[in-house]
Scaffold this motif. Structure first.
Motif, PDB file in Angstrom:
ATOM      1  N   VAL A 128       0.912  -0.740  -0.249  1.00  0.00           N
ATOM      2  CA  VAL A 128       0.189  -0.277   0.078  1.00  0.00           C
ATOM      3  C   VAL A 128       0.983   0.970   0.057  1.00  0.00           C
ATOM      4  O   VAL A 128       1.985   1.322   0.320  1.00  0.00           O
ATOM      5  CB  VAL A 128      -0.900   0.101   0.860  1.00  0.00           C
ATOM      6  CG1 VAL A 128      -2.106  -0.820   1.069  1.00  0.00           C
ATOM      7  CG2 VAL A 128       0.156   0.075   2.810  1.00  0.00           C
ATOM      8  N   TYR A 129       0.310   2.551  -0.779  1.00  0.00           N
ATOM      9  CA  TYR A 129       1.196   3.927  -0.315  1.00  0.00           C
ATOM     10  C   TYR A 129       0.203   4.642   0.258  1.00  0.00           C
ATOM     11  O   TYR A 129      -0.873   4.637  -0.213  1.00  0.00           O
ATOM     12  CB  TYR A 129       1.467   4.166  -2.108  1.00  0.00           C
ATOM     13  CG  TYR A 129       2.420   3.146  -2.742  1.00  0.00           C
ATOM     14  CD1 TYR A 129       3.487   2.907  -2.816  1.00  0.00           C
ATOM     15  CD2 TYR A 129       1.586   2.009  -3.640  1.00  0.00           C
ATOM     16  CE1 TYR A 129       4.494   2.015  -3.392  1.00  0.00           C
ATOM     17  CE2 TYR A 129       3.028   1.042  -3.941  1.00  0.00           C
ATOM     18  CZ  TYR A 129       4.236   1.396  -4.228  1.00  0.00           C
ATOM     19  OH  TYR A 129       5.201   0.461  -4.440  1.00  0.00           O
ATOM     20  N   GLN A 130       1.654   5.495   0.892  1.00  0.00           N
ATOM     21  CA  GLN A 130       0.281   6.183   1.725  1.00  0.00           C
ATOM     22  C   GLN A 130       0.775   8.096   0.988  1.00  0.00           C
ATOM     23  O   GLN A 130       1.990   8.026   1.066  1.00  0.00           O
ATOM     24  CB  GLN A 130       0.782   6.259   3.086  1.00  0.00           C
ATOM     25  CG  GLN A 130       0.020   7.031   4.059  1.00  0.00           C
ATOM     26  CD  GLN A 130      -0.245   7.080   5.216  1.00  0.00           C
ATOM     27  OE1 GLN A 130       0.176   5.879   5.916  1.00  0.00           O
ATOM     28  NE2 GLN A 130      -0.951   7.721   6.511  1.00  0.00           N
ATOM     29  N   LYS A 131       0.654   8.718   1.193  1.00  0.00           N
ATOM     30  CA  LYS A 131       0.856  10.350   0.655  1.00  0.00           C
ATOM     31  C   LYS A 131       0.832  10.652   1.429  1.00  0.00           C
ATOM     32  O   LYS A 131      -0.038  11.222   2.288  1.00  0.00           O
ATOM     33  CB  LYS A 131      -0.687  10.672   0.028  1.00  0.00           C
ATOM     34  CG  LYS A 131      -0.259  12.002  -1.411  1.00  0.00           C
ATOM     35  CD  LYS A 131      -1.372  12.879  -1.577  1.00  0.00           C
ATOM     36  CE  LYS A 131      -1.008  14.137  -2.526  1.00  0.00           C
ATOM     37  NZ  LYS A 131      -1.874  13.986  -3.594  1.00  0.00           N
ATOM     38  N   ASN A 132       2.207  11.670   1.744  1.00  0.00           N
ATOM     39  CA  ASN A 132       2.665  12.567   2.125  1.00  0.00           C
ATOM     40  C   ASN A 132       3.179  13.686   1.396  1.00  0.00           C
ATOM     41  O   ASN A 132       4.153  13.841   0.827  1.00  0.00           O
ATOM     42  CB  ASN A 132       3.624  11.582   3.466  1.00  0.00           C
ATOM     43  CG  ASN A 132       4.197  12.797   4.199  1.00  0.00           C
ATOM     44  OD1 ASN A 132       3.632  13.828   4.282  1.00  0.00           O
ATOM     45  ND2 ASN A 132       5.136  12.030   4.995  1.00  0.00           N
ATOM     46  N   GLY A 133       2.415  14.594   1.667  1.00  0.00           N
ATOM     47  CA  GLY A 133       2.550  16.037   0.864  1.00  0.00           C
ATOM     48  C   GLY A 133       2.669  15.590  -0.252  1.00  0.00           C
ATOM     49  O   GLY A 133       1.283  15.151  -0.654  1.00  0.00           O
ATOM     50  N   ASN A 134       3.682  15.537  -1.209  1.00  0.00           N
ATOM     51  CA  ASN A 134       3.098  15.654  -2.767  1.00  0.00           C
ATOM     52  C   ASN A 134       3.334  14.229  -3.340  1.00  0.00           C
ATOM     53  O   ASN A 134       3.215  13.770  -4.744  1.00  0.00           O
ATOM     54  CB  ASN A 134       3.238  16.656  -3.610  1.00  0.00           C
ATOM     55  CG  ASN A 134       2.839  17.763  -3.098  1.00  0.00           C
ATOM     56  OD1 ASN A 134       1.381  17.652  -3.254  1.00  0.00           O
ATOM     57  ND2 ASN A 134       3.179  18.846  -3.620  1.00  0.00           N
ATOM     58  N   ILE A 135       3.754  12.957  -2.410  1.00  0.00           N
ATOM     59  CA  ILE A 135       4.524  12.041  -3.069  1.00  0.00           C
ATOM     60  C   ILE A 135       4.190  10.548  -2.012  1.00  0.00           C
ATOM     61  O   ILE A 135       3.648  11.448  -0.747  1.00  0.00           O
ATOM     62  CB  ILE A 135       5.848  12.645  -1.781  1.00  0.00           C
ATOM     63  CG1 ILE A 135       7.097  13.636  -3.079  1.00  0.00           C
ATOM     64  CG2 ILE A 135       6.883  10.678  -2.376  1.00  0.00           C
ATOM     65  CD1 ILE A 135       8.059  13.802  -2.515  1.00  0.00           C
TER      66      ILE A 135
END
Length: 71
Positions: A34-41
């Motif tokens: 899974v991927y989590q958005k932190n800011g724009n990344i």
């Protein structure tokens, strides 16, 4: 019943979004990335960490909504 303000409607929409994200994370297999958005990344993380983060954001949104609804 008073008409909901745009701020309240936005918070309700945010609540639903976090509830859906938590439900989706709970139904993924443990081997799934899974991927989590932190800011724009986006950063790869575990399902447990992503769920905990979504739950924290859900709790914060609920607290804001309760604060707006209190007299």
């Amino acid at each position: 019943m008073a008409e909901a303000t745009p701020v309240v409607l936005g918070l309700i929409k945010e609540l639903r979004s976090h509830e859906v994200a938590i439900a989706e994370l709970n139904h993924l297999s443990s081997s799934r990335a899974v991927y989590q958005k932190n800011g724009n990344i986006f950063f790869q993380t575990t399902i447990q960490k992503a769920t905990a983060s979504e739950q924290k954001q859900l709790d914060l949104a609920k607290a804001k909504l309760e604060k707006l609804n209190s007299p």
